[in-house]
Design an enzyme around this catalytic site. Structure first.
Site, PDB file in Angstrom:
ATOM      1  CG  ASN A   1      -1.815   1.148   1.355  1.00  0.00           C
ATOM      2  OD1 ASN A   1      -1.747   2.076   0.545  1.00  0.00           O
ATOM      3  ND2 ASN A   1      -2.676   1.145   2.348  1.00  0.00           N
TER       4      ASN A   1
ATOM      5  NE  ARG B   1      -5.908   2.232  -0.256  1.00  0.00           N
ATOM      6  CZ  ARG B   1      -5.858   3.357   0.427  1.00  0.00           C
ATOM      7  NH1 ARG B   1      -4.740   3.729   1.012  1.00  0.00           N
ATOM      8  NH2 ARG B   1      -6.904   4.117   0.525  1.00  0.00           N
TER       9      ARG B   1
ATOM     10  CG  HIS C   1     -12.732   4.317   3.212  1.00  0.00           C
ATOM     11  ND1 HIS C   1     -13.361   5.397   3.796  1.00  0.00           N
ATOM     12  CD2 HIS C   1     -11.415   4.448   3.513  1.00  0.00           C
ATOM     13  CE1 HIS C   1     -12.470   6.148   4.413  1.00  0.00           C
ATOM     14  NE2 HIS C   1     -11.270   5.610   4.257  1.00  0.00           N
TER      15      HIS C   1
ATOM     16  NE  ARG D   1      -8.991  13.114   3.741  1.00  0.00           N
ATOM     17  CZ  ARG D   1      -9.103  11.814   3.479  1.00  0.00           C
ATOM     18  NH1 ARG D   1     -10.005  11.378   2.625  1.00  0.00           N
ATOM     19  NH2 ARG D   1      -8.304  10.951   4.069  1.00  0.00           N
TER      20      ARG D   1
ATOM     21  CD  GLU E   1      -8.806  -0.455   4.245  1.00  0.00           C
ATOM     22  OE1 GLU E   1      -8.269  -0.138   5.326  1.00  0.00           O
ATOM     23  OE2 GLU E   1      -9.105   0.365   3.372  1.00  0.00           O
TER      24      GLU E   1
END
Ligand code: ADP
Length: 397
Positions: free
Chosen positions: A7, A90, A179, A240, A384
């Protein structure tokens, strides 16, 4: 079969090596500060930790170091790189092209390049990881697993923005969602835990971490999700802003003289709960500050809980029938107070938590709703990396 999951972020690389015979993590690690001073690799094998500080100018060098660490005579877990059968990557943005993970070839690389404008920080780093792995392990399969692909099942009424249709047709401007690997993992696990066939399962999956998104899953497929064309949309996050009146963007530019880049930085890095509280992007710091009487920290928490709650409630109306609300991610898995605050108000839908179970630290995976709750509520830790390893095995075989 041994599978390496990579990742790549803009200045970091996380990795895990899986033995897929028993889905066991043989080693995992993190390369930090790629291209900047103080770069280092940390590797964990069971309880043993090992760190190495060395110059790591780019992702190519980072991947080489990962292979060296995995095969290290003293700290490694394999004797030869060729024991690795495939590498799973990923990839953040797969646009409309990828509805599933895919074996990487030149056309896939070109498509990931094509989506760089939608994910200017992540896709280039993901590509560097792919190219470095291809060079280091020639001939071994590489698989791309996209954050967006689970959401490709959304119907048009849920992915279109009410902008001129040509902007979608000509430039691909639409909601993509992110996600996806996590929401998919949680969906499959919820089906198992609740003993409902996944193609009949409706859940509202709350992935709440540094980045947060809420997804309504209908019959096992993503139906609507809170992130948008980019991961900036939806609920407020660590730094964010999430959804705001879009006219604020032009106001900042035209009235306050900010450049597009400055506005981007404000919205991505200086907003969210950090921007509101002025304290931190970390929810533990916010809780502590709020306990000490910091009103802005409490305001940031209240805003986060309210926006997640209203998203869950709205999605419940979209789904009609909801089997479960699920929580995952750093906040979703650990923030008992956050789960409780979000669910307060959802009593109108018959949601009722068992606070004694909600407050328990262990086990992490648990049903936290009361027996008489109309909708079950679960905490399901995400994984994940395992999801990427499973997809990689399926496609590499
Ligand atoms: P990422 O989106 O980077 O994968 P994580 O899912 O690891 O992030 O979530 C990280 C966040 O989880 C931290 O910023 C912190 O706010 C939150 N978190 C971790 N532990 C707790 C806790 N015990 N209570 C509340 N929030 C927590």
């Amino acid at each position: 079969m041994k599978i390496l999951v990579i990742n790549c972020g803009s200045s970091s690389l996380k990795y895990q090596l899986f033995d897929m015979d028993n889905e066991e993590v043989m080693a995992k690690g993190l390369v930090e500060r790629i291209g900047i001073e103080g770069s280092r690799l940390e590797q964990e094998v069971g309880d043993a930790e090992w760190a190495q500080e060395t110059a790591i100018p780019d992702h190519n060098k980072a991947v080489q170091l990962v292979f060296a660490a995995l095969t290290d005579a003293e700290h490694g877990v394999i004797s030869d790189m060729n024991e690795i059968d495939a590498v799973g990557h990923r990839v953040v943005h797969g646009g409309e092209k990828f509805t599933d993970s895919i074996l990487i070839d030149d056309a896939v690389i070109a498509a990931i390049e094509q989506y760089i404008p939608f994910s200017p920080l992540h896709n280039p780093a993901n590509l560097q990881g792919i190219k470095a792995a291809q060079e280091a392990l020639p001939g071994k399969p590489n698989v791309a697993v996209f954050d967006t692909s689970f959401h490709q099942s959304m119907p048009a009424e849920n992915y279109m923005y009410a902008l001129p249709y040509e902007l979608y047709k000509e430039h691909g401007i639409r909601r993509y969602g992110f996600h996806g690997t996590s929401h998919h993992f949680v969906t499959l696990r919820a089906a198992e835990l609740m003993d409902i066939p996944v193609d009949q399962l409706n859940i509202i999956s709350c992935h709440l971490g540094n980045g947060s998104s809420v997804t309504a899953v209908k019959n096992g497929k993503s139906y609507i999700t809170s992130m948008g064309q980019t991961p900036l949309a939806g609920v407020p996050m660590g730094t964010r802003c999430g959804d705001i009146d879009p006219a604020i963007v032009t106001f900042l530019q035209n009235q306050l003289g900010k450049s597009a880049k400055e506005v981007d930085t404000i919205m991505n890095k200086e907003s969210g709960v950090a921007g509101i509280s002025g304290v931190s992007s970390d929810f533990r710091d916010l809780e502590n500050a709020s306990k000490d009487g910091n009103e802005r920290a409490q305001l940031a928490l209240d805003m986060f809980h309210a926006r997640v709650r209203e998203t869950v409630a709205g999605y419940a109306a979209d789904l009609g029938h909801v089997d479960a609300i699920t929580f995952t991610g750093g906040i979703g898995e650990n923030g008992a107070g956050d789960r409780s605050a979000i669910c307060k108000g959802l009593e109108i839908m018959g949601v009722k938590l068992d606070e004694s179970i909600n407050g328990q630290r262990k086990p992490k995976e648990k049903k936290i709703s009361a027996e008489d709750s109309a909708i079950q509520v679960w905490v399901i830790p995400t994984n994940e990396e395992l999801m990427i390893a499973r997809d990689t095995m399926r496609l590499a075989k």
